[in-house]
Motif scaffolding. Structure first.
Motif, PDB file in Angstrom:
ATOM      1  N   THR A  28     110.644  86.358  52.760  1.00  0.00           N
ATOM      2  CA  THR A  28     109.309  85.761  52.730  1.00  0.00           C
ATOM      3  C   THR A  28     108.951  85.154  54.076  1.00  0.00           C
ATOM      4  N   PHE A  29     109.908  84.465  54.699  1.00  0.00           N
ATOM      5  CA  PHE A  29     109.635  83.810  55.989  1.00  0.00           C
ATOM      6  C   PHE A  29     109.268  84.837  57.051  1.00  0.00           C
ATOM      7  N   PHE A  30     110.085  85.863  57.207  1.00  0.00           N
ATOM      8  CA  PHE A  30     109.815  86.862  58.240  1.00  0.00           C
ATOM      9  C   PHE A  30     108.590  87.705  57.899  1.00  0.00           C
ATOM     10  N   GLY A  31     108.364  87.962  56.617  1.00  0.00           N
ATOM     11  CA  GLY A  31     107.170  88.709  56.231  1.00  0.00           C
ATOM     12  C   GLY A  31     105.897  87.950  56.533  1.00  0.00           C
ATOM     13  N   LEU A  32     105.919  86.639  56.292  1.00  0.00           N
ATOM     14  CA  LEU A  32     104.735  85.818  56.558  1.00  0.00           C
ATOM     15  C   LEU A  32     104.488  85.688  58.059  1.00  0.00           C
ATOM     16  N   ILE A  33     105.552  85.517  58.839  1.00  0.00           N
ATOM     17  CA  ILE A  33     105.400  85.440  60.298  1.00  0.00           C
ATOM     18  C   ILE A  33     104.839  86.750  60.848  1.00  0.00           C
ATOM     19  N   ALA A  34     105.344  87.879  60.333  1.00  0.00           N
ATOM     20  CA  ALA A  34     104.862  89.186  60.798  1.00  0.00           C
ATOM     21  C   ALA A  34     103.375  89.347  60.516  1.00  0.00           C
ATOM     22  N   TYR A  35     102.936  88.923  59.326  1.00  0.00           N
ATOM     23  CA  TYR A  35     101.510  89.088  59.027  1.00  0.00           C
ATOM     24  C   TYR A  35     100.651  88.139  59.857  1.00  0.00           C
ATOM     25  N   CYS A  36     101.149  86.951  60.147  1.00  0.00           N
ATOM     26  CA  CYS A  36     100.390  86.042  61.018  1.00  0.00           C
ATOM     27  C   CYS A  36     100.156  86.667  62.381  1.00  0.00           C
ATOM     28  N   LEU A  37     101.164  87.367  62.903  1.00  0.00           N
ATOM     29  CA  LEU A  37     101.005  88.061  64.185  1.00  0.00           C
ATOM     30  C   LEU A  37      99.979  89.189  64.069  1.00  0.00           C
ATOM     31  N   ILE A  38     100.027  89.922  62.945  1.00  0.00           N
ATOM     32  CA  ILE A  38      99.038  90.987  62.719  1.00  0.00           C
ATOM     33  C   ILE A  38      97.636  90.400  62.613  1.00  0.00           C
ATOM     34  N   PHE A  39      97.524  89.278  61.929  1.00  0.00           N
ATOM     35  CA  PHE A  39      96.230  88.612  61.764  1.00  0.00           C
ATOM     36  C   PHE A  39      95.663  88.191  63.121  1.00  0.00           C
ATOM     37  N   LEU A  40      96.501  87.604  63.979  1.00  0.00           N
ATOM     38  CA  LEU A  40      96.050  87.187  65.311  1.00  0.00           C
ATOM     39  C   LEU A  40      95.663  88.390  66.162  1.00  0.00           C
ATOM     40  N   ALA A  41      96.463  89.475  66.064  1.00  0.00           N
ATOM     41  CA  ALA A  41      96.146  90.685  66.830  1.00  0.00           C
ATOM     42  C   ALA A  41      94.815  91.285  66.373  1.00  0.00           C
ATOM     43  N   THR A  42      94.541  91.213  65.075  1.00  0.00           N
ATOM     44  CA  THR A  42      93.266  91.715  64.564  1.00  0.00           C
ATOM     45  C   THR A  42      92.103  90.891  65.090  1.00  0.00           C
ATOM     46  N   LYS A  43      92.254  89.572  65.087  1.00  0.00           N
ATOM     47  CA  LYS A  43      91.205  88.690  65.606  1.00  0.00           C
ATOM     48  C   LYS A  43      90.963  88.943  67.094  1.00  0.00           C
ATOM     49  N   LEU A  44      92.032  89.130  67.854  1.00  0.00           N
ATOM     50  CA  LEU A  44      91.888  89.403  69.286  1.00  0.00           C
ATOM     51  C   LEU A  44      91.170  90.729  69.510  1.00  0.00           C
ATOM     52  N   SER A  45      91.471  91.725  68.664  1.00  0.00           N
ATOM     53  CA  SER A  45      90.807  93.023  68.802  1.00  0.00           C
ATOM     54  C   SER A  45      89.311  92.912  68.528  1.00  0.00           C
ATOM     55  N   ILE A  46      88.950  92.048  67.583  1.00  0.00           N
ATOM     56  CA  ILE A  46      87.535  91.906  67.223  1.00  0.00           C
ATOM     57  C   ILE A  46      86.747  91.188  68.315  1.00  0.00           C
ATOM     58  N   TYR A  47      87.328  90.117  68.873  1.00  0.00           N
ATOM     59  CA  TYR A  47      86.563  89.241  69.758  1.00  0.00           C
ATOM     60  C   TYR A  47      86.822  89.459  71.247  1.00  0.00           C
ATOM     61  N   HIS A  48      87.885  90.178  71.617  1.00  0.00           N
ATOM     62  CA  HIS A  48      88.218  90.292  73.038  1.00  0.00           C
ATOM     63  C   HIS A  48      88.311  91.730  73.528  1.00  0.00           C
ATOM     64  N   LEU A  49      88.032  92.697  72.678  1.00  0.00           N
ATOM     65  CA  LEU A  49      88.021  94.083  73.115  1.00  0.00           C
ATOM     66  C   LEU A  49      86.621  94.653  72.937  1.00  0.00           C
TER      67      LEU A  49
END
Length: 234
Positions: free
Chosen positions: A51-72
């Motif tokens: 659960t810990f590593f799965g949640l951390i992995a999705y947080c990174l995916i979530f941040l990468a998605t936000k960066l793609s929306i607002y900075h690309l």
């Protein structure tokens, strides 16, 4: 804290509701909280490390998605948004399925499915599939260890630098092992009486309780909230 044992039928319902939540998710934040709910379920089930590593992995995916929306911009934005959009749809369901598989034995699943009168044409392939996934993981680990002994990296970089060698050392043995494993599991299941028409017994007591009702109610309420947000009522 001791792990809570949920009914296998509850886990199947939660997985089905998780699929519906991702299908009708009104926003990326809604999917984030869906993963958090799945993480809470994983912690209650005793899967702390996963659960810990799965949640951390999705947080990174979530941040990468936000960066793609607002900075690309331009084509790169379209490519990354399409990719991360698919990942955000699939990840919560895969996360929940991983918890479900890790906390439930195949015999418990079969007993639960027979309790709801599912036909053998569904139960038997489902049982073989549940046995199949852990064996494939073991084969993958063995093949990658053998590749490292030959100085061939199974990473993305190794695939790009040596695609032919990676395919020869990884994908070809994996396909052969997967085919052999499927045949062996099918034979083993028949040998152990999986086609026996008599009622199946299970050492684990399988029944609904208050915790199962609460888990289903929570995910159902969350699904309804998503629908209301999607229609602009919240």
């Amino acid at each position: 804290m001791s792990a809570i044992r949920f009914d296998p039928r509850t886990k199947l319902v939660l997985l089905f509701m998780c699929v519906l939540c991702t299908m009708f998710a009104p926003s990326l934040t809604y999917e984030l909280f869906l993963v958090i709910l799945a993480a809470v379920f994983g912690l209650l089930s005793g899967q702390y490390r996963y659960t810990f590593f799965g949640l951390i992995a999705y947080c990174l995916i979530f941040l990468a998605t936000k960066l793609s929306i607002y900075h690309l911009t331009g084509i790169w934005q379209a490519i990354f948004i399409a990719f991360f959009g698919l990942v955000n749809k699939v990840y919560p369901c895969g996360f929940m399925a991983g918890i479900m598989i890790a906390t439930t034995k195949t015999g418990e699943f079969m007993a639960a499915l027979y309790k709801i009168h599912m036909p053998d044409s569904f139960v038997i392939p489902f049982a073989v599939m549940m046995r199949y996934l852990p064996v494939v993981k073991e084969d993958w680990n063995s093949i990658t260890d053998a590749m490292k002994m030959r100085d061939v990296s199974p990473s993305l970089k190794g695939t790009i630098m040596h695609p032919v060698m990676t395919a020869e050392c990884l994908y070809v043995p994996m396909m052969m092992a997967a085919s052999n494993t499927a045949d062996e599991l099918s034979i083993a299941s028949v040998t152990r009486g999986i086609e026996n028409p008599n009622p199946r017994t299970c050492l684990t007591k399988i029944n609904f309780s208050v915790k199962d009702v609460l888990a289903v109610c929570f995910i159902l309420i969350y699904f309804i909230i998503g629908l209301l947000i999607r229609r602009g009522l919240l």
